[in-house]
Design a protein around this motif. Structure first.
Motif, PDB file in Angstrom:
ATOM      1  N   LEU A 191       0.224   0.565  -6.431  1.00  0.00           N
ATOM      2  CA  LEU A 191      -0.145   0.391  -5.265  1.00  0.00           C
ATOM      3  C   LEU A 191      -1.218  -0.643  -4.997  1.00  0.00           C
ATOM      4  O   LEU A 191      -2.038  -0.930  -5.831  1.00  0.00           O
ATOM      5  N   ASP A 213       0.693  -1.310   0.065  1.00  0.00           N
ATOM      6  CA  ASP A 213       0.096  -0.184  -0.055  1.00  0.00           C
ATOM      7  C   ASP A 213       0.807   1.262   0.039  1.00  0.00           C
ATOM      8  O   ASP A 213       0.519   2.317  -0.229  1.00  0.00           O
ATOM      9  N   GLY A 214       2.215   1.103   0.097  1.00  0.00           N
ATOM     10  CA  GLY A 214       3.018   2.237   0.108  1.00  0.00           C
ATOM     11  C   GLY A 214       3.159   3.209   1.305  1.00  0.00           C
ATOM     12  O   GLY A 214       3.744   4.285   1.314  1.00  0.00           O
ATOM     13  N   LYS A 215       2.244   2.904   2.381  1.00  0.00           N
ATOM     14  CA  LYS A 215       2.006   4.052   3.682  1.00  0.00           C
ATOM     15  C   LYS A 215       3.163   3.750   4.531  1.00  0.00           C
ATOM     16  O   LYS A 215       3.184   4.553   5.222  1.00  0.00           O
ATOM     17  N   TYR A 273       2.948   6.314  -0.834  1.00  0.00           N
ATOM     18  CA  TYR A 273       1.500   6.324  -1.116  1.00  0.00           C
ATOM     19  C   TYR A 273       1.071   7.717  -1.371  1.00  0.00           C
ATOM     20  O   TYR A 273       0.457   8.121  -2.265  1.00  0.00           O
TER      21      TYR A 273
END
Length: 215
Positions: free
Chosen positions: A160, A83-85, A119
């Protein structure tokens, strides 16, 4: 002494892994606040501070062990994008063969999103061009714009997905574990002939000591 050194070696690997993967934990925020470190900083960046605690001094001393420098290197930890967070866009190793802040040094210096996650950066990029003023502290020069377009082409290849980002220990090609770290510390292909050792004409306490050292 052998066991204590091995424990210190394992501790420094584990601590770097946790430093990167647990950025939102209170202990992580507390250390960054105490030593004035940015969220994407390396834990070893505090080495220049004059008020290090004894524990932090011990952690940094471990880095001076030549045998450790290769495997403890922070570059051995890379992110697998989900998710890239959890991944810092500029400061983490997640795409290509190096950090984006080093591969695109000039762009990083004028970036207005130095602490953005992957993200946040990709979401902002999806609705505009990387040449947009919101990405930079000043208007881009012609050659900077060309470099920015190269960066855009590189990161737009990444999609993502759902799920939490995974931190990979590149030494083992999978997630970090103490057991895998132990295997690296133990010499491989060196079998011990215990039948030979037990038959040696030595005091029994010495043979027991050899056995404990091996363990």
């Amino acid at each position: 002494h052998v066991r204590s050194r091995r424990q210190r070696q394992m501790c420094i690997r584990d601590r770097h892994y946790r430093w990167v993967s647990e950025r939102d934990r209170s202990w992580n925020r507390w250390i960054r606040g105490k030593y004035n470190l940015q969220i994407g900083s390396n834990i070893y960046d505090c080495s220049s501070c004059n008020f290090l605690s004894d524990s932090m001094k011990d952690i940094l001393k471990v880095l001076n062990i030549p045998a450790l420098q290769k495997n403890v290197n922070p570059r051995n930890f890379a992110w697998k994008l989900k998710d890239g967070k959890s991944i810092m866009f500029w400061d983490d190793l997640w795409i290509g063969d190096g950090l984006l802040k080093e591969n695109f040094k000039k762009l990083f210096q004028i970036s207005a999103r130095k602490e953005s996650s992957v993200y946040d950066f990709l979401i902002a990029l999806s609705g505009s061009s990387i040449l947009d003023s919101s990405f930079w502290c000043r208007p881009l020069r012609a050659w900077e714009a060309e470099e920015a377009k190269s960066l855009e082409l590189l990161v737009k290849k990444c999609d993502l997905s759902t799920g939490q980002d995974v931190l990979i220990w590149t030494v083992s090609k999978s997630s970090y574990s103490v057991s895998k770290a132990t295997m690296l510390l133990v010499p491989q292909g060196m079998e011990v002939s215990w039948k030979f050792i037990w038959k040696l004409k030595l005091p029994h306490k010495i043979k027991i000591f050899l056995w404990k050292v091996h363990l």
